[in-house]
Design a protein around this motif. Sequence first.
Motif, PDB file in Angstrom:
ATOM      1  N   ALA A 108      -6.399  -1.764   7.319  1.00  0.00           N
ATOM      2  CA  ALA A 108      -5.750  -2.313   6.127  1.00  0.00           C
ATOM      3  C   ALA A 108      -6.052  -1.474   4.902  1.00  0.00           C
ATOM      4  N   THR A 109      -7.287  -1.011   4.797  1.00  0.00           N
ATOM      5  CA  THR A 109      -7.692  -0.157   3.682  1.00  0.00           C
ATOM      6  C   THR A 109      -6.886   1.140   3.668  1.00  0.00           C
ATOM      7  N   ALA A 110      -6.723   1.755   4.823  1.00  0.00           N
ATOM      8  CA  ALA A 110      -5.970   3.010   4.915  1.00  0.00           C
ATOM      9  C   ALA A 110      -4.510   2.801   4.519  1.00  0.00           C
ATOM     10  N   VAL A 111      -3.915   1.702   4.956  1.00  0.00           N
ATOM     11  CA  VAL A 111      -2.520   1.428   4.615  1.00  0.00           C
ATOM     12  C   VAL A 111      -2.365   1.180   3.119  1.00  0.00           C
ATOM     13  N   MET A 112      -3.269   0.415   2.530  1.00  0.00           N
ATOM     14  CA  MET A 112      -3.209   0.191   1.086  1.00  0.00           C
ATOM     15  C   MET A 112      -3.279   1.514   0.335  1.00  0.00           C
ATOM     16  N   GLY A 113      -4.153   2.395   0.772  1.00  0.00           N
ATOM     17  CA  GLY A 113      -4.270   3.691   0.120  1.00  0.00           C
ATOM     18  C   GLY A 113      -3.001   4.513   0.239  1.00  0.00           C
ATOM     19  N   ARG A 114      -2.401   4.533   1.431  1.00  0.00           N
ATOM     20  CA  ARG A 114      -1.172   5.315   1.633  1.00  0.00           C
ATOM     21  C   ARG A 114      -0.013   4.766   0.810  1.00  0.00           C
ATOM     22  N   VAL A 115       0.161   3.446   0.843  1.00  0.00           N
ATOM     23  CA  VAL A 115       1.292   2.853   0.134  1.00  0.00           C
ATOM     24  C   VAL A 115       1.143   3.015  -1.377  1.00  0.00           C
ATOM     25  N   LEU A 116      -0.078   2.829  -1.876  1.00  0.00           N
ATOM     26  CA  LEU A 116      -0.318   2.928  -3.316  1.00  0.00           C
ATOM     27  C   LEU A 116      -0.630   4.353  -3.765  1.00  0.00           C
ATOM     28  N   ARG A 117      -0.785   5.248  -2.772  1.00  0.00           N
ATOM     29  CA  ARG A 117      -1.089   6.660  -3.054  1.00  0.00           C
ATOM     30  C   ARG A 117      -2.350   6.812  -3.897  1.00  0.00           C
ATOM     31  N   ARG A 118      -3.394   6.158  -3.407  1.00  0.00           N
ATOM     32  CA  ARG A 118      -4.685   6.205  -4.082  1.00  0.00           C
ATOM     33  C   ARG A 118      -5.774   6.490  -3.044  1.00  0.00           C
ATOM     34  N   PRO A 119      -6.859   7.115  -3.465  1.00  0.00           N
ATOM     35  CA  PRO A 119      -7.975   7.336  -2.530  1.00  0.00           C
ATOM     36  C   PRO A 119      -8.644   6.013  -2.172  1.00  0.00           C
ATOM     37  N   THR A 120      -9.268   5.980  -1.010  1.00  0.00           N
ATOM     38  CA  THR A 120      -9.968   4.759  -0.569  1.00  0.00           C
ATOM     39  C   THR A 120     -11.377   5.133  -0.112  1.00  0.00           C
ATOM     40  N   LEU A 121     -12.081   5.835  -0.968  1.00  0.00           N
ATOM     41  CA  LEU A 121     -13.398   6.357  -0.612  1.00  0.00           C
ATOM     42  C   LEU A 121     -14.522   5.357  -0.845  1.00  0.00           C
TER      43      LEU A 121
ATOM     44  N   ASP B  31       8.143  -9.128   8.091  1.00  0.00           N
ATOM     45  CA  ASP B  31       7.097  -8.134   7.822  1.00  0.00           C
ATOM     46  C   ASP B  31       6.013  -8.214   8.899  1.00  0.00           C
ATOM     47  N   PRO B  32       6.304  -7.753  10.106  1.00  0.00           N
ATOM     48  CA  PRO B  32       5.334  -7.909  11.198  1.00  0.00           C
ATOM     49  C   PRO B  32       4.125  -6.987  11.097  1.00  0.00           C
ATOM     50  N   ARG B  33       4.246  -5.871  10.390  1.00  0.00           N
ATOM     51  CA  ARG B  33       3.153  -4.908  10.299  1.00  0.00           C
ATOM     52  C   ARG B  33       2.552  -4.923   8.892  1.00  0.00           C
ATOM     53  N   ILE B  34       1.305  -4.478   8.798  1.00  0.00           N
ATOM     54  CA  ILE B  34       0.594  -4.534   7.531  1.00  0.00           C
ATOM     55  C   ILE B  34       1.289  -3.696   6.457  1.00  0.00           C
ATOM     56  N   GLY B  35       1.837  -2.550   6.839  1.00  0.00           N
ATOM     57  CA  GLY B  35       2.556  -1.745   5.859  1.00  0.00           C
ATOM     58  C   GLY B  35       3.782  -2.466   5.312  1.00  0.00           C
ATOM     59  N   ASP B  36       4.493  -3.180   6.190  1.00  0.00           N
ATOM     60  CA  ASP B  36       5.650  -3.970   5.748  1.00  0.00           C
ATOM     61  C   ASP B  36       5.211  -5.018   4.742  1.00  0.00           C
ATOM     62  N   ALA B  37       4.090  -5.701   5.043  1.00  0.00           N
ATOM     63  CA  ALA B  37       3.618  -6.765   4.165  1.00  0.00           C
ATOM     64  C   ALA B  37       3.212  -6.248   2.799  1.00  0.00           C
ATOM     65  N   VAL B  38       2.502  -5.112   2.778  1.00  0.00           N
ATOM     66  CA  VAL B  38       2.072  -4.524   1.497  1.00  0.00           C
ATOM     67  C   VAL B  38       3.270  -4.087   0.674  1.00  0.00           C
ATOM     68  N   ARG B  39       4.235  -3.432   1.307  1.00  0.00           N
ATOM     69  CA  ARG B  39       5.428  -3.003   0.577  1.00  0.00           C
ATOM     70  C   ARG B  39       6.249  -4.189   0.075  1.00  0.00           C
ATOM     71  N   ALA B  40       6.337  -5.258   0.872  1.00  0.00           N
ATOM     72  CA  ALA B  40       7.054  -6.461   0.437  1.00  0.00           C
ATOM     73  C   ALA B  40       6.379  -7.075  -0.782  1.00  0.00           C
ATOM     74  N   ALA B  41       5.047  -7.069  -0.802  1.00  0.00           N
ATOM     75  CA  ALA B  41       4.327  -7.616  -1.945  1.00  0.00           C
ATOM     76  C   ALA B  41       4.595  -6.805  -3.207  1.00  0.00           C
ATOM     77  N   LEU B  42       4.639  -5.511  -3.079  1.00  0.00           N
ATOM     78  CA  LEU B  42       4.888  -4.649  -4.236  1.00  0.00           C
ATOM     79  C   LEU B  42       6.314  -4.799  -4.757  1.00  0.00           C
ATOM     80  N   ALA B  43       7.243  -5.134  -3.859  1.00  0.00           N
ATOM     81  CA  ALA B  43       8.655  -5.244  -4.247  1.00  0.00           C
ATOM     82  C   ALA B  43       8.983  -6.616  -4.831  1.00  0.00           C
ATOM     83  N   SER B  44       8.070  -7.570  -4.676  1.00  0.00           N
ATOM     84  CA  SER B  44       8.369  -8.932  -5.131  1.00  0.00           C
ATOM     85  C   SER B  44       8.181  -9.093  -6.640  1.00  0.00           C
TER      86      SER B  44
END
Length: 297
Positions: A232-245, A284-297
Amino acid sequence: MRIAITGSSGLIGTALVRNLRADGHDVVRLVRRRPAAADEVAWDPTGRRLDPAALAGCAAVVHLAGAGVADHRWTAAYKQELRDSRVLGTRTLATALAAMDEPPRVLVSGSAIGFYGDTGDRRTDESAPAGTGFLPELCVAWEEAAAPAQEAGIRTVFARTGLVVARSGGAWGRLFPLFRLGLGGRLGDGGQYWSFISLRDHLAALRHLLATEGLSGPVNLTAPEPVTNREATAVMGRVLRRPTLCTVPAPVLRLVLGEFAQDVLGSQRIVPRRLLESGFAFADPRIGDAVRAALAS
């Protein structure tokens, strides 16, 4: 339909009221203060006061009220508040519904996947027994409090909810600002499973529970494929284009959160078997779908 809702000011309740009204349903909101609008009905959940006549004509009830599990440190006093707000509130509502001359056809009562406790990496569905610890014991008592409605013949469904992925509100809403600042990262070793569901899927699932006559008892409201905290952390970082260190070590979580840390670090790989078997389709069956749906709402 005329539908009564408790917890209508929370993340899910606010969205559900809007969603139902958009489709022409008549929504009655139960509030813990003096009513200020024609669509409001006063109740005192912990004082066990609710006039059954106030819900006349309601064909369905969605019960979402309860103090936030992660809102405060788990002191003895707050644990009692968590319990009272759920158990006493549910019993108050169920007793009032059972006393109605014409009770509603269905009660969808909130619950949580905390019912199962720490399930490790084992895929767990509604057939599993309750776990051990404060949250499982709370969920068991919460669901048992709806007994008066069940005994009155009202179809009662327990919506065992996972982590709702939303941009504002709820536990996930607190993650988005941290990740946007580049401060997001895994919790503990990141290997614990998180069972999530997007907000729009959660709303659709609640409406599915209301409409599906064959469903009663526990139903898991989680997406089909739980992910680890690390994933989940990796997906959040990719979708938001931020480091997750950044990481938060387990000892720090225990210091900050106290007893609640064991549930944050615990693993729950919960799957929605009954929801899928009843024909529900996830947007939104996958975590990436869910994160993107949240950002679009």
